[in-house]
Design a protein around this motif. Sequence first.
Motif, short mmCIF file in Angstrom:
data_model
loop_
_atom_site.label_atom_id
_atom_site.label_comp_id
_atom_site.label_asym_id
_atom_site.label_seq_id
_atom_site.Cartn_x
_atom_site.Cartn_y
_atom_site.Cartn_z
N GLU A 7 -7.52 8.05 -80.90
CA GLU A 7 -7.46 9.18 -79.97
C GLU A 7 -8.75 10.00 -80.03
O GLU A 7 -9.25 10.46 -79.01
N GLN A 8 -9.28 10.16 -81.23
CA GLN A 8 -10.53 10.91 -81.39
C GLN A 8 -11.68 10.18 -80.70
O GLN A 8 -12.46 10.79 -79.98
N TYR A 9 -11.79 8.88 -80.88
CA TYR A 9 -12.84 8.10 -80.21
C TYR A 9 -12.67 8.15 -78.70
O TYR A 9 -13.66 8.24 -77.97
N ARG A 10 -11.45 8.08 -78.23
CA ARG A 10 -11.20 8.12 -76.79
C ARG A 10 -11.66 9.46 -76.22
O ARG A 10 -12.34 9.50 -75.19
N SER A 11 -11.32 10.56 -76.89
CA SER A 11 -11.73 11.87 -76.37
C SER A 11 -13.23 12.06 -76.44
O SER A 11 -13.83 12.67 -75.56
N GLU A 12 -13.87 11.52 -77.49
CA GLU A 12 -15.33 11.64 -77.60
C GLU A 12 -16.03 10.82 -76.53
O GLU A 12 -17.06 11.24 -76.01
N SER A 13 -15.49 9.66 -76.21
CA SER A 13 -16.14 8.83 -75.19
C SER A 13 -15.95 9.43 -73.80
O SER A 13 -16.79 9.24 -72.93
N GLU A 14 -14.88 10.16 -73.60
CA GLU A 14 -14.67 10.79 -72.30
C GLU A 14 -15.60 11.97 -72.10
O GLU A 14 -15.89 12.34 -70.98
N THR A 15 -16.07 12.58 -73.18
CA THR A 15 -16.92 13.76 -73.05
C THR A 15 -18.39 13.39 -72.87
O THR A 15 -19.20 14.26 -72.60
N GLU A 16 -18.75 12.12 -73.00
CA GLU A 16 -20.14 11.74 -72.78
C GLU A 16 -20.48 11.89 -71.31
O GLU A 16 -19.66 11.63 -70.45
N ARG A 17 -21.71 12.27 -71.07
CA ARG A 17 -22.15 12.48 -69.70
C ARG A 17 -22.31 11.15 -68.97
O ARG A 17 -22.71 10.16 -69.54
N GLY A 18 -22.03 11.19 -67.71
CA GLY A 18 -22.22 10.02 -66.88
C GLY A 18 -23.46 10.17 -66.04
O GLY A 18 -24.25 11.10 -66.19
N GLY A 19 -23.65 9.25 -65.14
CA GLY A 19 -24.78 9.32 -64.23
C GLY A 19 -26.10 8.97 -64.90
O GLY A 19 -26.14 8.29 -65.92
N TRP A 20 -27.18 9.44 -64.29
CA TRP A 20 -28.52 9.12 -64.80
C TRP A 20 -28.77 9.72 -66.17
O TRP A 20 -29.41 9.11 -67.02
N ARG A 21 -28.25 10.92 -66.39
CA ARG A 21 -28.47 11.57 -67.68
C ARG A 21 -27.79 10.82 -68.81
O ARG A 21 -28.35 10.62 -69.88
N GLY A 22 -26.59 10.34 -68.57
CA GLY A 22 -25.88 9.55 -69.57
C GLY A 22 -26.53 8.21 -69.81
O GLY A 22 -26.66 7.76 -70.95
N LEU A 23 -26.96 7.56 -68.74
CA LEU A 23 -27.63 6.26 -68.87
C LEU A 23 -28.96 6.41 -69.60
O LEU A 23 -29.28 5.62 -70.49
N LEU A 24 -29.73 7.44 -69.24
CA LEU A 24 -31.00 7.70 -69.93
C LEU A 24 -30.76 8.03 -71.40
O LEU A 24 -31.48 7.56 -72.28
N GLY A 25 -29.71 8.80 -71.68
CA GLY A 25 -29.39 9.13 -73.07
C GLY A 25 -29.01 7.91 -73.88
O GLY A 25 -29.46 7.74 -75.02
#
Length: 131
Positions: A7-25
């Motif tokens: 559950e902790q991993y699932r919530s952490e993965s949901e909080t990652e940014r998407g789009g170009w900023r997430g891909l660049l990160g």
Amino acid sequence: MEFDTLEQYRSESETERGGWRGLLGKTLTFAGFIVLANAFIVAMFFRHILAFRYQLICSVLGALVGWLGMWLRGNSREQVWLAMAAAIAAIVTMILMAVMEARFGWWGMMAVLVFIALLLHKLVQRAWKNL
């Protein structure tokens, strides 16, 4: 005590940014921590290919690029500090190994590292026994 790791991993993965900023990160994190910071591991096995100065530069740049990638991804402060602590420990280990190899030679360095590993193993066993 419940195991809520998934559950902790699932919530952490949901909080990652998407789009170009997430891909660049994600790209910067991979490039920094995997490619650049591990250049010293490759160079340790093939010492004559990459000079120590360039190993150090690759490791420091890898840590900084990896940190920037994690920041862009939106990782939590604890995750960023944990990753930076591991990167700093790798850089310090690289420097210590180069100093020990210059001082004691390759076999002496290996003997000292085995002794330190056994000492740390005993300390961890004692700590677990006291818990």
